[in-house]
Design an enzyme around this catalytic site. Structure first.
Site, PDB file in Angstrom:
ATOM      1  N   CYS A  71       0.872  -1.360  -0.109  1.00 19.97           N
ATOM      2  CA  CYS A  71      -0.146  -0.182   0.096  1.00 19.97           C
ATOM      3  C   CYS A  71       1.008   1.219  -0.111  1.00 19.97           C
ATOM      4  O   CYS A  71       1.508   1.688  -1.019  1.00 19.97           O
ATOM      5  CB  CYS A  71      -0.959   0.002   1.324  1.00 19.97           C
ATOM      6  SG  CYS A  71      -2.438   1.057   0.898  1.00 19.97           S
ATOM      7  N   HIS A  84      -3.849  -5.157  -0.380  1.00 19.62           N
ATOM      8  CA  HIS A  84      -3.248  -5.676   1.083  1.00 19.62           C
ATOM      9  C   HIS A  84      -3.653  -7.482   1.198  1.00 19.62           C
ATOM     10  O   HIS A  84      -4.654  -7.886   1.295  1.00 19.62           O
ATOM     11  CB  HIS A  84      -4.413  -5.288   2.089  1.00 19.62           C
ATOM     12  CG  HIS A  84      -4.267  -3.941   2.472  1.00 19.62           C
ATOM     13  ND1 HIS A  84      -3.696  -3.359   3.719  1.00 19.62           N
ATOM     14  CD2 HIS A  84      -4.492  -2.704   1.890  1.00 19.62           C
ATOM     15  CE1 HIS A  84      -3.420  -2.132   3.706  1.00 19.62           C
ATOM     16  NE2 HIS A  84      -4.204  -1.687   2.556  1.00 19.62           N
ATOM     17  N   GLU A 133      -2.561  -9.378   3.386  1.00 16.60           N
ATOM     18  CA  GLU A 133      -2.938 -10.060   4.663  1.00 16.60           C
ATOM     19  C   GLU A 133      -4.320 -10.422   4.960  1.00 16.60           C
ATOM     20  O   GLU A 133      -4.590 -11.163   5.900  1.00 16.60           O
ATOM     21  CB  GLU A 133      -2.156  -8.908   5.701  1.00 16.60           C
ATOM     22  CG  GLU A 133      -3.156  -7.745   5.994  1.00 16.60           C
ATOM     23  CD  GLU A 133      -2.986  -6.697   5.027  1.00 16.60           C
ATOM     24  OE1 GLU A 133      -3.945  -5.716   5.012  1.00 16.60           O
ATOM     25  OE2 GLU A 133      -2.141  -6.741   4.283  1.00 16.60           O
TER      26      GLU A 133
END
Length: 407
Positions: free
Chosen positions: A283, A378, A380
């Site tokens: 990001c 993202h 994650e």
């Protein structure tokens, strides 16, 4: 809200029990208070996820932003102590169409309304969020303010404030473009996440220095699941301090604000690249890699925010459903390898590895001649799909190969 034929602002009806949303272009929405009463201003943005509102609220990348949920019914599952992505709620304000009156989830420890109130987050509900989002898509994100309770009253006269008074407060709010915010959300002290899962209690396979520019809690956990010891370090860290950790790789996290204002972090990243450390950015970290390589960044009209964004991996042709939260993007050529512009190609060749299928925005960078890559989204997945988890494996492989070759 509209303007009448004379060009003056048409004032909607509201009273002291309402909550009022005022946009900097003069649009006004009157609804009901949700969460705390008071006044809040910031950049108004919208998030398209149907779930994961607790992770959204606690994402530091939303610092100084008022978040509108496009999904109408929010709050069904309440809140719990396991899902937050940081130690506090970061959004400046919160807007939902139809908050759930009841909490129904076995993990719930309280209601979203109560949690917002306890944390002083001013919100608003029961407005036409579809109309609001359509306007933001057309006009672009902008400054806005939510006003309720005593914030609607002129303390000098005791009368309700006029829209003009509220609009003045909104227009005095700083623009997001030009703001440096990562120091505001970064940890002040280094902390360490040890290997977990199948690697718990074992010697780490790799050591990572993760520069916290607004890091989400799940990110170092994803690395720890792969046998990494992760030192999460403040944004103020020096390169010498990074070296003292003897890392196998360096990571730059997500974060809020304008990447053009992150000069110290860009210089730090160049020192990391010059030293040959494997680098992975997510990001804001992707934007900083872009700028470190010599590319520009620009502000998107309304950004990407949500857990359902389609991204294409240009190296494999595969499409991933991914989680996004960004209002800026890297300006780099798509479809070819180019010399990184900084200092006449000092960092060698680079290419755009991923693009967003909705608008062709750059979503990833891959360096060819140095061990560095990044993505704008993202992986994650907190909240969101797990399509991109392989990127953490790629980072580990990069550290493994770099260790064999000798940094």
């Amino acid at each position: 809200m509209s303007q009448n034929e004379s060009g003056t602002i048409a004032i909607p009806m509201y009273d002291k029990d309402d909550a009022v949303l005022v946009l900097e272009d003069g649009q006004v929405y009157v609804g009901e208070p949700y969460g705390a009463l008071g006044e809040t201003t910031g950049e108004i943005v919208f998030a398209t996820g149907m779930t994961g509102y607790q992770e959204t609220l606690t994402d530091p990348s939303y610092d100084r932003q008022i978040v509108v949920q496009t999904f109408p019914h929010i709050g069904d599952t309440g809140v719990n102590s396991e899902d937050p992505e940081s130690s506090r709620i970061w959004v400046a304000g919160y807007i939902v169409r139809d908050p759930s009156p009841n909490v129904s989830n076995w993990r719930a420890e309280g209601s979203l309304d109560d949690d917002l109130t306890k944390n002083g987050i001013v919100g608003l509900s029961h407005i036409d969020t579809r109309k609001l989002v359509r306007h933001l898509r057309s006009a672009g994100v902008m400054r806005a303010g939510i006003f309720s309770g005593d914030a609607l009253t002129d303390q000098a006269t005791g009368a309700l404030k006029t829209i003009e008074q509220l609009l003045e407060d909104v227009r005095n709010t700083p623009q997001m473009q030009g703001l440096s915010l990562y120091d505001e959300v970064s940890t002040k002290e280094t902390y360490t996440i040890e290997p977990c899962g199948e690697y718990e209690g074992k010697e780490p396979l790799y050591t990572v220095a993760a520069v916290d520019l607004g890091i989400k809690g799940m990110t170092p956990h994803r690395m720890a699941e792969r046998g990494c010891r992760v030192h999460v370090v403040p944004s103020t860290i020096t390169f010498a301090e990074i070296e003292s950790l003897n890392p196998d790789g360096v990571f730059f996290s997500n974060g809020p604000g304008d990447p053009e204002q992150a000069g110290p972090e860009i210089e730090l990243l160049r020192q990391v690249l010059d030293a040959g450390y494997p680098f992975f950015g997510i990001c804001f970290g992707n934007q900083l890699l872009g700028r470190a390589l010599g590319f520009g960044t620009f502000k998107l009209k309304f950004g990407h925010r949500g857990i359902n964004q389609p991204v294409k991996d240009l190296t494999t042709g595969k499409v991933e459903v991914t989680a996004h939260n960004h209002g800026f993007a890297v300006d780099a050529p798509i479809g070819k390898q180019v010399d990184a512009p900084f200092e006449n190609g000092k960092y060698g060749k680079v290419f755009v590895s991923h693009i967003d299928l909705n608008d062709d925005v750059v979503e990833g960078l891959q360096c060819v001649d140095i061990p560095a890559f990044s993505v704008q989204y993202h992986p994650e997945a907190a909240a969101g799909p797990h399509d991109a988890a392989y990127l953490f494996d790629r980072f580990c492989e990069l550290m493994k190969n770099n260790s064999k070759e000798g940094k």
